[in-house]
Design a protein around this motif. Sequence first.
Motif, PDB file in Angstrom:
ATOM      1  N   ASP A 177      -3.510   2.593  -2.638  1.00 33.51           N
ATOM      2  CA  ASP A 177      -2.501   2.151  -3.608  1.00 33.51           C
ATOM      3  C   ASP A 177      -1.174   1.854  -2.921  1.00 33.51           C
ATOM      4  O   ASP A 177      -0.497   0.867  -3.250  1.00 33.51           O
ATOM      5  N   LEU A 178      -0.784   2.693  -1.992  1.00 33.10           N
ATOM      6  CA  LEU A 178       0.464   2.472  -1.262  1.00 33.10           C
ATOM      7  C   LEU A 178       0.369   1.195  -0.428  1.00 33.10           C
ATOM      8  O   LEU A 178       1.308   0.386  -0.413  1.00 33.10           O
ATOM      9  N   TYR A 179      -0.745   1.015   0.253  1.00 35.98           N
ATOM     10  CA  TYR A 179      -0.945  -0.191   1.066  1.00 35.98           C
ATOM     11  C   TYR A 179      -0.836  -1.451   0.212  1.00 35.98           C
ATOM     12  O   TYR A 179      -0.123  -2.402   0.557  1.00 35.98           O
ATOM     13  N   HIS A 180      -1.501  -1.460  -0.918  1.00 39.38           N
ATOM     14  CA  HIS A 180      -1.461  -2.636  -1.788  1.00 39.38           C
ATOM     15  C   HIS A 180      -0.069  -2.837  -2.389  1.00 39.38           C
ATOM     16  O   HIS A 180       0.364  -3.982  -2.589  1.00 39.38           O
ATOM     17  N   HIS A 181       0.641  -1.745  -2.663  1.00 43.44           N
ATOM     18  CA  HIS A 181       2.007  -1.844  -3.179  1.00 43.44           C
ATOM     19  C   HIS A 181       2.920  -2.510  -2.151  1.00 43.44           C
ATOM     20  O   HIS A 181       3.769  -3.351  -2.499  1.00 43.44           O
ATOM     21  N   ILE A 182       2.752  -2.147  -0.894  1.00 39.68           N
ATOM     22  CA  ILE A 182       3.539  -2.763   0.184  1.00 39.68           C
ATOM     23  C   ILE A 182       3.272  -4.269   0.241  1.00 39.68           C
ATOM     24  O   ILE A 182       4.208  -5.080   0.304  1.00 39.68           O
ATOM     25  N   LEU A 183       2.001  -4.639   0.200  1.00 41.50           N
ATOM     26  CA  LEU A 183       1.650  -6.063   0.243  1.00 41.50           C
ATOM     27  C   LEU A 183       2.173  -6.801  -0.982  1.00 41.50           C
ATOM     28  O   LEU A 183       2.658  -7.949  -0.874  1.00 41.50           O
ATOM     29  N   ASP A 184       2.087  -6.176  -2.131  1.00 40.62           N
ATOM     30  CA  ASP A 184       2.559  -6.806  -3.359  1.00 40.62           C
ATOM     31  C   ASP A 184       4.046  -7.120  -3.278  1.00 40.62           C
ATOM     32  O   ASP A 184       4.489  -8.210  -3.689  1.00 40.62           O
ATOM     33  N   MET A 186       5.809  -7.601  -0.526  1.00 40.68           N
ATOM     34  CA  MET A 186       6.032  -8.654   0.472  1.00 40.68           C
ATOM     35  C   MET A 186       5.697 -10.032  -0.100  1.00 40.68           C
ATOM     36  O   MET A 186       6.421 -11.011   0.148  1.00 40.68           O
ATOM     37  N   VAL A 187       4.600 -10.107  -0.845  1.00 46.66           N
ATOM     38  CA  VAL A 187       4.137 -11.404  -1.348  1.00 46.66           C
ATOM     39  C   VAL A 187       4.878 -11.826  -2.614  1.00 46.66           C
ATOM     40  O   VAL A 187       5.368 -12.956  -2.714  1.00 46.66           O
ATOM     41  N   ASN A 188       4.997 -10.932  -3.573  1.00 52.64           N
ATOM     42  CA  ASN A 188       5.542 -11.306  -4.879  1.00 52.64           C
ATOM     43  C   ASN A 188       7.051 -11.110  -5.006  1.00 52.64           C
ATOM     44  O   ASN A 188       7.711 -11.849  -5.752  1.00 52.64           O
ATOM     45  N   ASP A 189       7.604 -10.135  -4.307  1.00 58.12           N
ATOM     46  CA  ASP A 189       9.050  -9.929  -4.364  1.00 58.12           C
ATOM     47  C   ASP A 189       9.792 -10.730  -3.296  1.00 58.12           C
ATOM     48  O   ASP A 189      10.867 -11.278  -3.555  1.00 58.12           O
ATOM     49  N   LEU A 190       9.218 -10.800  -2.090  1.00 58.78           N
ATOM     50  CA  LEU A 190       9.877 -11.494  -0.985  1.00 58.78           C
ATOM     51  C   LEU A 190       9.299 -12.885  -0.733  1.00 58.78           C
ATOM     52  O   LEU A 190       9.734 -13.579   0.183  1.00 58.78           O
ATOM     53  N   ASN A 191       8.313 -13.277  -1.539  1.00 54.73           N
ATOM     54  CA  ASN A 191       7.768 -14.643  -1.504  1.00 54.73           C
ATOM     55  C   ASN A 191       7.187 -15.047  -0.144  1.00 54.73           C
ATOM     56  O   ASN A 191       7.379 -16.175   0.319  1.00 54.73           O
ATOM     57  N   CYS A 192       6.467 -14.128   0.476  1.00 55.45           N
ATOM     58  CA  CYS A 192       5.812 -14.448   1.751  1.00 55.45           C
ATOM     59  C   CYS A 192       4.540 -15.257   1.498  1.00 55.45           C
ATOM     60  O   CYS A 192       3.769 -14.944   0.591  1.00 55.45           O
ATOM     61  N   ASP A 193       4.319 -16.258   2.318  1.00 45.82           N
ATOM     62  CA  ASP A 193       3.081 -17.033   2.243  1.00 45.82           C
ATOM     63  C   ASP A 193       1.937 -16.321   2.954  1.00 45.82           C
ATOM     64  O   ASP A 193       0.761 -16.513   2.618  1.00 45.82           O
ATOM     65  N   VAL A 194       2.274 -15.511   3.922  1.00 47.61           N
ATOM     66  CA  VAL A 194       1.291 -14.700   4.647  1.00 47.61           C
ATOM     67  C   VAL A 194       2.032 -13.499   5.207  1.00 47.61           C
ATOM     68  O   VAL A 194       3.229 -13.582   5.518  1.00 47.61           O
ATOM     69  N   VAL A 195       1.337 -12.381   5.313  1.00 46.79           N
ATOM     70  CA  VAL A 195       1.939 -11.154   5.838  1.00 46.79           C
ATOM     71  C   VAL A 195       1.174 -10.725   7.084  1.00 46.79           C
ATOM     72  O   VAL A 195      -0.050 -10.546   7.041  1.00 46.79           O
ATOM     73  N   ILE A 196       1.889 -10.572   8.181  1.00 50.12           N
ATOM     74  CA  ILE A 196       1.285 -10.083   9.418  1.00 50.12           C
ATOM     75  C   ILE A 196       1.164  -8.562   9.355  1.00 50.12           C
ATOM     76  O   ILE A 196       2.140  -7.869   9.078  1.00 50.12           O
ATOM     77  N   LEU A 197      -0.040  -8.070   9.586  1.00 51.65           N
ATOM     78  CA  LEU A 197      -0.266  -6.629   9.719  1.00 51.65           C
ATOM     79  C   LEU A 197       0.031  -6.285  11.171  1.00 51.65           C
ATOM     80  O   LEU A 197      -0.844  -6.336  12.036  1.00 51.65           O
ATOM     81  N   ASP A 213      -7.050  -9.357  -1.796  1.00 53.47           N
ATOM     82  CA  ASP A 213      -6.799 -10.796  -1.908  1.00 53.47           C
ATOM     83  C   ASP A 213      -5.362 -11.199  -1.601  1.00 53.47           C
ATOM     84  O   ASP A 213      -4.990 -12.361  -1.831  1.00 53.47           O
ATOM     85  N   TYR A 214      -4.535 -10.300  -1.114  1.00 56.96           N
ATOM     86  CA  TYR A 214      -3.213 -10.708  -0.641  1.00 56.96           C
ATOM     87  C   TYR A 214      -3.388 -11.473   0.671  1.00 56.96           C
ATOM     88  O   TYR A 214      -4.285 -11.152   1.466  1.00 56.96           O
ATOM     89  N   PRO A 215      -2.558 -12.479   0.920  1.00 59.02           N
ATOM     90  CA  PRO A 215      -2.706 -13.286   2.144  1.00 59.02           C
ATOM     91  C   PRO A 215      -2.185 -12.539   3.366  1.00 59.02           C
ATOM     92  O   PRO A 215      -0.977 -12.433   3.583  1.00 59.02           O
ATOM     93  N   VAL A 216      -3.085 -12.003   4.169  1.00 59.81           N
ATOM     94  CA  VAL A 216      -2.685 -11.241   5.344  1.00 59.81           C
ATOM     95  C   VAL A 216      -3.376 -11.799   6.579  1.00 59.81           C
ATOM     96  O   VAL A 216      -4.448 -12.413   6.498  1.00 59.81           O
ATOM     97  N   ILE A 217      -2.747 -11.574   7.706  1.00 59.84           N
ATOM     98  CA  ILE A 217      -3.384 -11.860   8.986  1.00 59.84           C
ATOM     99  C   ILE A 217      -3.264 -10.585   9.820  1.00 59.84           C
ATOM    100  O   ILE A 217      -2.180 -10.041  10.004  1.00 59.84           O
ATOM    101  N   ASP A 218      -4.402 -10.095  10.266  1.00 54.98           N
ATOM    102  CA  ASP A 218      -4.498  -8.789  10.912  1.00 54.98           C
ATOM    103  C   ASP A 218      -4.417  -8.961  12.430  1.00 54.98           C
ATOM    104  O   ASP A 218      -5.310  -9.542  13.050  1.00 54.98           O
ATOM    105  N   ALA A 219      -3.345  -8.440  13.011  1.00 51.74           N
ATOM    106  CA  ALA A 219      -3.146  -8.579  14.453  1.00 51.74           C
ATOM    107  C   ALA A 219      -4.313  -7.998  15.251  1.00 51.74           C
ATOM    108  O   ALA A 219      -4.722  -8.557  16.271  1.00 51.74           O
ATOM    109  N   GLN A 220      -4.842  -6.888  14.785  1.00 50.22           N
ATOM    110  CA  GLN A 220      -5.950  -6.268  15.506  1.00 50.22           C
ATOM    111  C   GLN A 220      -7.180  -7.172  15.528  1.00 50.22           C
ATOM    112  O   GLN A 220      -7.851  -7.302  16.562  1.00 50.22           O
ATOM    113  N   ILE A 221      -7.482  -7.804  14.415  1.00 49.62           N
ATOM    114  CA  ILE A 221      -8.643  -8.693  14.357  1.00 49.62           C
ATOM    115  C   ILE A 221      -8.449  -9.894  15.275  1.00 49.62           C
ATOM    116  O   ILE A 221      -9.403 -10.348  15.924  1.00 49.62           O
TER     117      ILE A 221
END
Length: 237
Positions: A177-184, A186-197, A213-221
């Motif tokens: 829940d915390l992880y998804h809240h952080i992404l939410d 970044m995407v919906n409040d700060l209007n990011c098109d993609v979020v780098i993990l 389904d948040y737009p993320v790109i995972d540095a580890q991957i």
Amino acid sequence: MKKFFTILGGMGTQATESYIHQLNKRTDAHKDQDYFNYILVNHATVPDRTNFIVDPDNNESPLTPLAEDIEQQSKLKPDFFTLPCNTAHFFFEKLQSLTDIPILHMPNLTVEAIKNQFPNAKRVGLIATNGTLKDGVYDKPIKAAGYELVMPTQEIAKETMELIYQDVKEQDWVDGDLYHHILDQMVNDLNCDVVILGCTEISVAEERAGSADYPVIDAQIELVNETIRLAKASQTK
């Protein structure tokens, strides 16, 4: 052992375990001999990278033990090094200067991958440790690629550090829940098109909780993908 690479890990151990799991999972293997040869240096006692970057006068530098690892492993002549810790890339140039063997640069690989996975992205958000946010290892490649860098608010940064340190590092646990809240945010409040993990502990959160389904790109991957590409090329030499 021939045709192998060295993983400079242990920063932290759960994150390194996740990297190796993804590496082996994504390898097209049907028998033992299909997997790649590698040496894992799980150097868990390397001093905390963020503590040093934020307050170098009162914390031990991670550079000395990392430099010793590079020098020791270079004698074995691996084809390349991987460094599955984003914050440790603060020391990348100094570490690379110690060896002729290439060290993969995870932040650069991640930013390069954005154009293929998110071709319409303009605003690129970053969630990471306070050390990575301060040391700027992502700032230069993001801006050089023509993207607008979106930094987290103080509240998001605080929540991210809680996820990284109090959850993954201290308890080997992910608060989905915390992880998804952080992404939410970044995407919906700060209007990011993609979020780098931008922290491999966040990659652990992604592996266990998913990005919903948040737009993320995972540095580890992205590091895993390049590791596999180079390891395959090494096998054919």
